[in-house]
Motif scaffolding. Structure first.
Motif, PDB file in Angstrom:
ATOM      1  N   TYR A  51      10.484   6.295  -0.533  1.00 30.63           N
ATOM      2  CA  TYR A  51      10.791   6.999   0.730  1.00 30.63           C
ATOM      3  C   TYR A  51      12.086   7.812   0.720  1.00 30.63           C
ATOM      4  O   TYR A  51      12.470   8.344   1.763  1.00 30.63           O
ATOM      5  N   TYR A  58       6.166   8.830  -1.304  1.00 31.30           N
ATOM      6  CA  TYR A  58       5.379   9.167  -0.104  1.00 31.30           C
ATOM      7  C   TYR A  58       5.902  10.366   0.672  1.00 31.30           C
ATOM      8  O   TYR A  58       5.282  10.790   1.641  1.00 31.30           O
ATOM      9  N   THR A  73      -8.243   4.969  -1.875  1.00 33.17           N
ATOM     10  CA  THR A  73      -8.327   3.897  -0.877  1.00 33.17           C
ATOM     11  C   THR A  73      -9.740   3.890  -0.279  1.00 33.17           C
ATOM     12  O   THR A  73     -10.508   4.841  -0.492  1.00 33.17           O
ATOM     13  N   GLY A 106       0.674   4.735   9.091  1.00 30.91           N
ATOM     14  CA  GLY A 106       0.432   5.085   7.684  1.00 30.91           C
ATOM     15  C   GLY A 106      -0.967   5.615   7.444  1.00 30.91           C
ATOM     16  O   GLY A 106      -1.783   4.985   6.782  1.00 30.91           O
ATOM     17  N   GLU A 131       3.346   7.938  11.455  1.00 27.50           N
ATOM     18  CA  GLU A 131       3.512   8.297  10.038  1.00 27.50           C
ATOM     19  C   GLU A 131       4.976   8.642   9.780  1.00 27.50           C
ATOM     20  O   GLU A 131       5.541   9.483  10.460  1.00 27.50           O
ATOM     21  N   ASN A 173      -4.473   0.313   7.274  1.00 24.51           N
ATOM     22  CA  ASN A 173      -5.146   0.122   5.989  1.00 24.51           C
ATOM     23  C   ASN A 173      -4.191   0.456   4.848  1.00 24.51           C
ATOM     24  O   ASN A 173      -3.695   1.587   4.771  1.00 24.51           O
ATOM     25  N   GLU A 174      -3.940  -0.507   4.008  1.00 25.79           N
ATOM     26  CA  GLU A 174      -3.068  -0.321   2.836  1.00 25.79           C
ATOM     27  C   GLU A 174      -1.680   0.210   3.223  1.00 25.79           C
ATOM     28  O   GLU A 174      -1.164   1.117   2.583  1.00 25.79           O
TER      29      GLU A 174
HETATM   30  C1  LIG Z   1      -1.200   3.501   0.442  1.00 25.52           C
HETATM   31  S1  LIG Z   1      -0.972   4.644   1.714  1.00 25.52           S
HETATM   32  C2  LIG Z   1      -2.377   4.243   2.708  1.00 25.52           C
HETATM   33  C3  LIG Z   1      -2.908   5.419   3.416  1.00 25.52           C
HETATM   34  C4  LIG Z   1      -4.131   5.246   4.302  1.00 25.52           C
HETATM   35  N1  LIG Z   1      -3.946   4.234   5.320  1.00 25.52           N
HETATM   36  C5  LIG Z   1      -5.378   5.013   3.512  1.00 25.52           C
HETATM   37  O1  LIG Z   1      -5.950   3.954   3.624  1.00 25.52           O
HETATM   38  O2  LIG Z   1      -5.788   5.916   2.770  1.00 25.52           O
HETATM   39  C6  LIG Z   1       0.406   4.048   2.628  1.00 25.52           C
HETATM   40  C7  LIG Z   1       0.762   4.828   3.880  1.00 25.52           C
HETATM   41  O3  LIG Z   1       1.711   4.082   4.653  1.00 25.52           O
HETATM   42  C8  LIG Z   1       2.742   4.960   5.113  1.00 25.52           C
HETATM   43  N2  LIG Z   1       3.880   4.109   5.481  1.00 25.52           N
HETATM   44  C9  LIG Z   1       4.679   3.413   4.678  1.00 25.52           C
HETATM   45  N3  LIG Z   1       5.576   2.704   5.380  1.00 25.52           N
HETATM   46  C10 LIG Z   1       5.302   2.924   6.677  1.00 25.52           C
HETATM   47  C11 LIG Z   1       5.854   2.458   7.896  1.00 25.52           C
HETATM   48  N4  LIG Z   1       6.905   1.620   7.919  1.00 25.52           N
HETATM   49  N5  LIG Z   1       5.304   2.877   9.058  1.00 25.52           N
HETATM   50  C12 LIG Z   1       4.262   3.713   9.045  1.00 25.52           C
HETATM   51  N6  LIG Z   1       3.697   4.202   7.914  1.00 25.52           N
HETATM   52  C13 LIG Z   1       4.221   3.813   6.757  1.00 25.52           C
HETATM   53  C14 LIG Z   1       2.881   5.942   3.975  1.00 25.52           C
HETATM   54  O4  LIG Z   1       3.583   7.087   4.328  1.00 25.52           O
HETATM   55  C15 LIG Z   1       1.383   6.179   3.666  1.00 25.52           C
HETATM   56  O5  LIG Z   1       0.798   7.081   4.580  1.00 25.52           O
END
Ligand SMILES: C[S@@+](CC[C@H](N)C(=O)[O-])C[C@H]1O[C@@H](n2cnc3c(N)ncnc32)[C@H](O)[C@@H]1O
Length: 400
Positions: A51, A58, A73, A106, A131, A173-174
């Motif tokens: 980050y 990301y 994913t 996310g 996001e 998700n993830e």
């Molecule tokens: C592995 S990706 C998963 C993306 C999506 N949910 C999918 O399933 O394809 C992780 C996501 O989490 C976001 N992210 C990471 N930390 C976060 C936080 N504290 N709050 C919100 N989003 C976050 C990243 O920017 C990214 O969009």
């Protein structure tokens, strides 16, 4: 400062020169931090690697998702996963009185938001995308631009969860696997925190006295596990998880949080066979275990301790609604019906392949789990009805 090369035996494609330079810039920035104030926790390193403004994985605007990225994913596989979630969300929405919201922290490429919004029979009044990455927001806007205006108007990007309470569904998700983790190891003299230092002119591990926050979380973990981890054991704890869950769920008045990720219940997470932990790095569809190779170009993640999620949920006043595998969730939501409804053989074959990837134990079916937390709901979500495995969350390791 030189870049860490992949360890012997690990074949990774060499990034093009401009990307290698970006990674080097991030490596320098991390090394400067270390030279200024000494070794940093792995948690600090992971936060910067993912980050750091402009450079972190990301936020640097490079392509991550799908066949041409680093990993795929479930929402990127096709529409079956979103279809199953849409059935679940529709059911929850029907039980709420009045308008409801969906909040997705996310949202990645925006594929899940797009497919949910085009599949739901009972659309939310607003779809909030929480996001943190401006670069990913741009990708999401592009993905979602294909939706009709009437649907697009419901989508809003937010920096923080709303202050006003809402009824609805929160879907992550993830995301939990992308929260920075602290890494510990058990030395002969007890607990150590695995930190990052500059070795010569490269980044590498160094073990140090743990920060009090990690020591406290580790003591709690040992107590809950009901056994001592052996000397030489190394693994992760996500110290940020409780605060993250509290932040996203605070405004939820009535509704459900659905958390989907790869992970285990605590007793299975800290098994002897996982003595090297669960940290995994993804670069161009190759998984490896050296987090110092190509920082900023490599996704770093750790498996999720779902017992810790359930405990954190309880501390936020959320009730555990269920815990199951992705495979059993897809079965409970009759995901196979989409295949039966296909009108031509090519579509049927494509959907069957997609479903196989989502539910087979060797693919995503067993590794990925769904955990539901709810507030003020009368009935548990049907997605957990086929096989609710919540008993696994409370088992102690001594019982295994
Ligand atoms: C592995 S990706 C998963 C993306 C999506 N949910 C999918 O399933 O394809 C992780 C996501 O989490 C976001 N992210 C990471 N930390 C976060 C936080 N504290 N709050 C919100 N989003 C976050 C990243 O920017 C990214 O969009």
């Amino acid at each position: 400062m030189r870049m860490n090369r992949p360890p012997a035996g690990l074949e990774l494609p060499t990034p093009p020169a401009p990307l290698a330079r970006l990674s080097q810039q991030l490596g320098h920035r991390i090394a400067d931090d270390i030279r200024r104030s000494g070794p940093v926790s792995f948690e600090h390193y992971m936060r910067m690697a993912l980050y750091e403004p402009g450079l972190g994985y990301y936020v640097n605007g490079l392509h991550k998702f799908g066949a041409s990225g680093d990993f795929v994913t479930a929402p990127e596989q096709g529409k079956l996963f979103a279809g199953a979630l849409a059935r679940q969300v529709d059911e929850i929405a029907r039980s709420l009185t009045g308008d409801y919201l969906i909040m997705e922290p996310g949202a990645g490429s925006g594929a899940l938001a797009r497919d949910l919004l085009s599949t739901l029979s009972h659309r939310p009044q607003r779809y909030l995308i929480l996001e943190t990455s401006a670069a990913l927001r741009a990708v999401q806007r592009e993905t979602l631009s294909e939706l009709p205006d009437e649907v697009l108007q419901r989508i809003e990007w937010i920096d923080a969860p709303p202050d006003q309470p809402f009824d609805g569904v929160i879907i992550a998700n993830e995301v939990a696997d992308a929260l920075p983790v602290a890494v510990f190891s058990i030395g002969k003299d007890g607990l150590q925190e695995r930190c990052v230092r500059v070795h010569g002119d490269r980044l590498g591990w160094v073990d140090q006295t743990p920060r009090p926050r990690l020591a406290g979380a580790f003591a709690d973990l040992q107590e809950r596990l009901g056994k001592q981890l052996a000397v030489g054991y190394s693994s992760e704890i996500c110290l940020d998880l409780p605060a993250w869950l509290e932040t996203i769920s605070r405004p939820l008045r009535t509704g459900t949080v659905l958390l989907i990720d790869y992970g285990y219940p605590r007793s299975e997470y800290y098994l002897p066979e996982r003595s090297a932990g669960t940290l995994v790095c993804h670069y161009r569809h190759r998984a490896h275990f050296d987090p110092f190779v190509w920082p900023g170009l490599t996704d770093l993640s750790a498996f999720v301790d779902f017992s810790a999620v359930a405990d954190a949920g309880a501390r936020c006043g959320l009730e555990l609604a269920g815990f199951t595998t992705q495979a059993d969730f897809m079965v409970a939501m009759d995901a196979h019906e989409a295949i039966e409804a296909a009108t031509d053989e090519a579509t049927r074959m494509r959907l069957a392949g997609e479903l196989k990837r989502l539910i087979m134990p060797g693919e995503m079916g067993e590794k990925f789990k769904l955990l539901g937390l709810c507030r003020g709901m009368e009935k548990p979500p049907s997605g957990f009805a086929f096989s609710d495995q919540r008993h696994r969350l409370q088992a102690s390791s001594a019982a295994l």
